[in-house]
Design a protein around this motif. Structure first.
Motif, short mmCIF file in Angstrom:
data_model
loop_
_atom_site.label_atom_id
_atom_site.label_comp_id
_atom_site.label_asym_id
_atom_site.label_seq_id
_atom_site.Cartn_x
_atom_site.Cartn_y
_atom_site.Cartn_z
N ALA A 662 36.41 35.48 39.86
CA ALA A 662 36.63 36.67 39.01
C ALA A 662 37.10 37.86 39.83
O ALA A 662 37.25 38.96 39.28
CB ALA A 662 35.34 37.02 38.27
N SER A 663 37.35 37.65 41.11
CA SER A 663 37.73 38.78 41.97
C SER A 663 39.02 39.45 41.50
O SER A 663 39.14 40.69 41.50
CB SER A 663 37.90 38.31 43.42
N ALA A 664 40.01 38.63 41.09
CA ALA A 664 41.27 39.21 40.64
C ALA A 664 41.06 40.04 39.38
O ALA A 664 41.58 41.16 39.25
CB ALA A 664 42.29 38.10 40.37
N ALA A 665 40.28 39.50 38.43
CA ALA A 665 40.00 40.25 37.21
C ALA A 665 39.25 41.53 37.53
O ALA A 665 39.54 42.60 36.95
CB ALA A 665 39.19 39.39 36.24
N GLU A 666 38.29 41.48 38.42
CA GLU A 666 37.55 42.69 38.79
C GLU A 666 38.45 43.71 39.46
O GLU A 666 38.30 44.92 39.24
CB GLU A 666 36.39 42.30 39.73
N LEU A 667 39.40 43.23 40.27
CA LEU A 667 40.32 44.17 40.92
C LEU A 667 41.23 44.83 39.89
O LEU A 667 41.45 46.05 39.92
CB LEU A 667 41.15 43.43 41.97
N PHE A 668 41.77 44.05 38.94
CA PHE A 668 42.65 44.62 37.92
C PHE A 668 41.93 45.66 37.08
O PHE A 668 42.47 46.73 36.79
CB PHE A 668 43.21 43.51 37.02
N VAL A 669 40.69 45.36 36.66
CA VAL A 669 39.98 46.30 35.81
C VAL A 669 39.58 47.54 36.61
O VAL A 669 39.54 48.66 36.07
CB VAL A 669 38.76 45.62 35.17
N LEU A 670 39.29 47.35 37.90
CA LEU A 670 38.96 48.50 38.74
C LEU A 670 40.17 49.41 38.91
O LEU A 670 40.08 50.65 38.77
CB LEU A 670 38.46 48.01 40.10
N LEU A 671 41.34 48.80 39.18
CA LEU A 671 42.57 49.60 39.33
C LEU A 671 42.93 50.28 38.02
O LEU A 671 43.40 51.44 38.02
CB LEU A 671 43.72 48.70 39.78
N SER A 672 42.71 49.59 36.88
CA SER A 672 42.97 50.21 35.58
C SER A 672 42.10 51.44 35.38
O SER A 672 42.57 52.49 34.90
CB SER A 672 42.72 49.19 34.47
N SER A 673 40.83 51.32 35.76
CA SER A 673 39.92 52.44 35.59
C SER A 673 40.29 53.60 36.51
O SER A 673 40.21 54.77 36.11
CB SER A 673 38.49 51.98 35.85
N ILE A 674 40.68 53.29 37.75
CA ILE A 674 41.06 54.35 38.69
C ILE A 674 42.32 55.06 38.20
O ILE A 674 42.39 56.30 38.17
CB ILE A 674 41.28 53.76 40.10
N ALA A 675 43.33 54.25 37.80
CA ALA A 675 44.61 54.84 37.40
C ALA A 675 44.57 55.43 36.00
O ALA A 675 45.42 56.26 35.65
CB ALA A 675 45.71 53.79 37.48
N GLY A 676 43.61 55.03 35.20
CA GLY A 676 43.57 55.48 33.82
C GLY A 676 44.64 54.85 32.98
O GLY A 676 45.04 55.38 31.94
N VAL A 677 45.11 53.67 33.40
CA VAL A 677 46.17 52.96 32.69
C VAL A 677 45.55 51.81 31.91
O VAL A 677 44.81 50.99 32.48
CB VAL A 677 47.22 52.42 33.69
N PRO A 678 45.84 51.69 30.63
CA PRO A 678 45.28 50.58 29.84
C PRO A 678 45.93 49.25 30.21
O PRO A 678 47.10 49.22 30.60
CB PRO A 678 45.58 50.99 28.40
N ILE A 679 45.16 48.19 30.07
CA ILE A 679 45.69 46.85 30.33
C ILE A 679 45.43 45.98 29.11
O ILE A 679 44.57 46.28 28.28
CB ILE A 679 45.03 46.22 31.59
N SER A 680 46.17 44.88 29.04
CA SER A 680 46.14 44.04 27.85
C SER A 680 44.79 43.34 27.69
O SER A 680 44.24 42.80 28.65
CB SER A 680 47.25 42.99 27.93
#
Length: 799
Positions: A662-680
């Motif tokens: 789940a590391s990739a998913a955790e990284l994507f959601v972390l980057l989304s939260s930092i950037a404030g950019v929504p993801i699918s």
């Protein structure tokens, strides 16, 4: 950076075309070449262990579950053992010098039963011969002459004694009880009145003479005893001479028959013959009947031979008559007594007794000179058996002991058989992990099991191997008495073998699982009275097997459909993502989507996982989260320190979470939260990640994709849903036909990525951005927004 594209439907599953197979049914196929499928490494190791004559080269077959390790060991070793020399027979016989320690006799293969029969016939013949010769007129006459000579010598001595007594005025009185002298006058004994009428001096004289005569009587008695001993000795020598004459030829004939076996000759000639001649009287006795204890209260009787006859019995311990090659023994219950044998006891008159005829062989005796196969987990359950086995291997001898004495219990008097030389190869069958435990924690294990045969779980999916694999399917049909499979049935089995292997380029060697499906497919073919097992029978067997075990999966999907477990499959959100987990319930494994959320704020705590803080995550998962920090430092902390407080959480998770998939998913959601950019939210992610941003392969990819696919199917396809997987996992894809059809219709997608940037673009729809020489990113890109936010957080700390 390569633009991410979806995996083509043709790469989601490898299908076998039944029409391309070069046979109609497995009934037409020949047998496998060597009877073993795809375990060349293990076969070489087993062969080496079998042929290596040095000490300690016993074999450990390390096979994961369902690889058929026990069957492989038995099948191959039984075949190879036929090339070996047949070991000798062994039997226990009475030790005339030390009856409590029966001795073991070694015989040529197949001669134990012959020797036992010969001994029975010999003793019966000796008994008849001795009985006959001692009833003959010749023996009777010789005996009478000896006795008459003794009588003559006795009479002469009595006449001499009588003469002396008469000269002294006494009479010699001899009866059956005693011999005595009495005073006499004119040849008649004096009565009491005559004695009392004598003077005192005369009576004293008679007493003195009587005392002197008593000395003569004593001397005569000693002579008589000497005569009797001489008579007995002469009669004994006569009996021995007559018996030897009667039986010598019989013993000589038997010794001539076993002239090439010195141990047998020494036993028959030096021990049995000597004991027979020593105990001639015993051969005149007949068997008698005695009562024995009975559990039903009755008093049965049994025919019991005299001890002198029993001790000539031969207790066959090992009989290799009719055997070709060395024995191969597979002991399924390796207790101490099953391995080393036992000493039975029999009740008589309410007491227990035993003798050498009640010694029974164990698996070590039966396998002596050959191979003993044991399952290591079963053996290790019996500590005494394991320690005793190692001692036997070390000392190279088998010692049968009363189990009560071994465990220190009080027991009745028993025999202690002399040990038998041990020449054996022990094959332990167990798992690779158990081998490691024994190797590191048992000091003697590495010295005694130097040959390791490690079984593989997969084989390359080449045309040559596939041909042999199909033959293996035919062999299983014959061995298990199943209907043969037609082309469609074999094609489905090959696809199932790839599914079990988890790799399109491999075929499983867990033949236990494959055999199970074949048996169930045979059952479903029986329901329609089909002559051969078809592809639809195999599919039904797989489906029915899954339905018997997937209750938890159905209940989980039901909770997601009802909204109890929250999993979004549409829309865009900041700091939320669908991860994919695997749940293993033993006989069934399925994928389950998991909602992962992330929150970021100013601070210096770094990345914190709520699951770890609550002791609900394992060490590998913790490592995966720490890698995320390394990635952020690599990408965003080259010119300024990384300053943030972030929390990650598997929402609605109530079990221990482990692994780094789940590391990739955790990284994507972390980057989304930092950037404030929504993801699918319609895309689920699985994959490990490195500190350099590489997406690394994971396990269970097919189950994970199916888990999210079922959720999307239940909630309705939008055409934008799918799963992101690591590119190296494409070769592992063996998705269900339903998923493949849905992908072909472009209602569901599977993306394979190599880098974090590729995943970002799929999840966010934005360009990921490229890092420039000044450690900034392409303006307006996703990673630029991440860097900008981290810069602001760092600036707050500075302020």
């Amino acid at each position: 950076m390569k633009k991410p594209v979806g995996v083509k439907a043709a790469n989601l599953r490898k299908c076998i075309n039944a029409r391309e197979l070069e046979f109609k049914t497995t009934e037409d196929l020949p047998l496998m070449k060597n009877g073993v499928m795809g375990q060349e490494r293990a076969i070489r190791s087993i062969t080496f262990g079998m042929r290596m004559k040095g000490s300690g080269y016993n074999i450990y077959v390390a096979g994961p579950p369902n690889t058929g390790s026990s069957y492989l060991a038995r099948t191959f070793i039984e075949k190879e053992a036929q090339k070996d020399e047949t070991p000798p027979d062994w039997c226990y016989v009475y030790d005339f010098a030390d009856p409590d320690q029966p001795k073991a006799l070694r015989l040529f293969p197949g001669q134990a039963r012959v020797f036992k029969k010969d001994m029975d016939e010999l003793i019966s013949s000796v008994r008849r011969a001795i009985s006959g010769v001692f009833e003959s007129d010749g023996y009777r006459k010789r005996r009478e002459r000896v006795i008459m000579a003794y009588g003559k010598k006795r009479r002469v001595r009595i006449d001499e004694l009588n003469k002396i007594v008469k000269e002294k005025g006494f009479l010699l009185n001899i009866d059956e009880v005693e011999m005595m002298v009495v005073p006499a006058e004119d040849g008649k004994p004096l009565n009491e009145e005559q004695l009392m009428a004598m003077s005192e001096q005369e009576r004293d004289r008679l007493r003195a003479v009587s005392d002197c005569l008593q000395i003569e009587l004593n001397n005569a008695n000693r002579d008589f005893l000497k005569f009797e001993r001489g008579l007995n000795e002469e009669l004994k020598n006569l009996d021995k001479e007559v018996a030897l004459y009667a039986v010598e030829g019989r013993f000589s004939d038997l010794c001539e028959k076993y002239k090439n076996q010195p141990g047998i000759i020494a036993y028959v000639r030096d021990e049995v013959k000597a004991d027979c001649l020593k105990n001639i009287e015993d051969f005149k006795k007949k068997p008698h009947r005695v009562p024995v204890d009975s559990p039903d209260g009755e008093v049965p009787v049994e025919l019991v031979q005299e001890a002198s006859s029993v001790r000539y019995d031969v207790n066959i311990l090992i009989d290799n008559a009719g055997r070709c090659g060395a024995p191969v023994v597979y002991e399924t219950n390796p207790t101490y007594t099953n391995l080393f044998g036992k000493i039975e006891k029999k009740a008589r008159y309410g007491m227990l007794f035993t003798d050498f005829t009640m010694i029974r062989a164990g698996a070590l005796h039966r396998a002596n000179g050959g191979y003993l196969i044991l399952k290591a987990p079963d053996l290790l359950k019996w500590e005494l058996a394991w320690e005793a086995l190692k001692r036997a291997i070390r000392t190279k001898e088998i010692k049968i002991e009363d189990f009560g004495e071994v465990v220190g219990l009080v027991t009745t008097t028993t025999v202690r058989p002399l040990p038998i030389p041990l020449n054996i190869k022990v094959i332990l069958v167990g798992g690779p992990y158990l081998y490691q435990l024994l190797y590191f924690y048992d000091d003697n294990f590495a010295k005694m099991f130097k040959a390791k045969a490690h079984l593989d779980t997969v084989i390359d999916n080449t045309s040559e191997n596939m041909t042999e694999y199909v033959r293996c399917i035919g062999d299983i049909c014959r061995r298990e008495n199943l209907r043969h499979f037609d082309g469609t049935g074999v094609a489905k089995l090959l696809e199932y073998a790839m599914e079990l292997a988890g790799d399109k380029e491999k075929l499983t060697l867990r033949l236990g699982n494959l055999t199970g499906i074949m048996k169930e497919a045979d059952y479903w073919a029986l329901q329609t009275n089909a002559r051969f097992v078809r592809g639809k029978d195999v599919e039904q067997a797989i489906t029915e097997k899954d339905q018997r075990s997937n209750l938890y999966e159905e209940r989980t999907q039901e909770l997601i459909a009802r909204g109890v477990l929250r999993v979004e499959t549409d829309g865009m959100r900041v700091g939320e993502i669908n991860g994919l987990t695997i749940i293993n319930i033993g006989d069934y494994t399925f994928g389950k989507p998991a909602r992962i959320t992330a929150n970021v704020s100013h601070g210096k705590d770094g990345i914190v996982t709520i699951d770890r803080e609550s002791d609900m995550s394992g060490e590998i998962h913790t490592k995966g989260v720490m890698i995320l920090t390394g990635y952020l430092r690599e990408c965003f902390a080259q010119k300024r320190p990384l300053t943030l407080s972030a929390s990650l959480c598997f929402e609605q998770s109530y079990d221990i979470i482990d692994g780094d998939s789940a590391s990739a998913a955790e990284l994507f959601v972390l980057l989304s939260s930092i950037a404030g950019v929504p993801i699918s939210q319609g895309i689920a992610v699985t994959g490990a990640v490195s500190q350099k941003g590489e997406i690394l392969p994971i396990g269970g990819v097919n189950e994970k994709i199916k888990g999210f696919f079922d959720v999307c199917k239940e909630k309705g396809f939008t055409g934008k849903q799918g799963v992101i997987i690591p590119k190296p996992n494409v070769r592992n894809l063996m998705l269900a036909n339903e998923i493949v059809r849905t992908v072909k219709k472009k209602q569901f997608h599977v993306w394979a990525i190599e880098t974090v940037e590729q995943g970002i673009e799929i999840m966010s729809g934005l360009k990921a951005g490229r890092r420039r020489k000044d450690y900034t990113y392409t303006p307006g890109s996703f990673l630029a927004k991440v860097a900008e936010r981290l810069g602001k957080l760092a600036g707050k700390k500075k302020a």
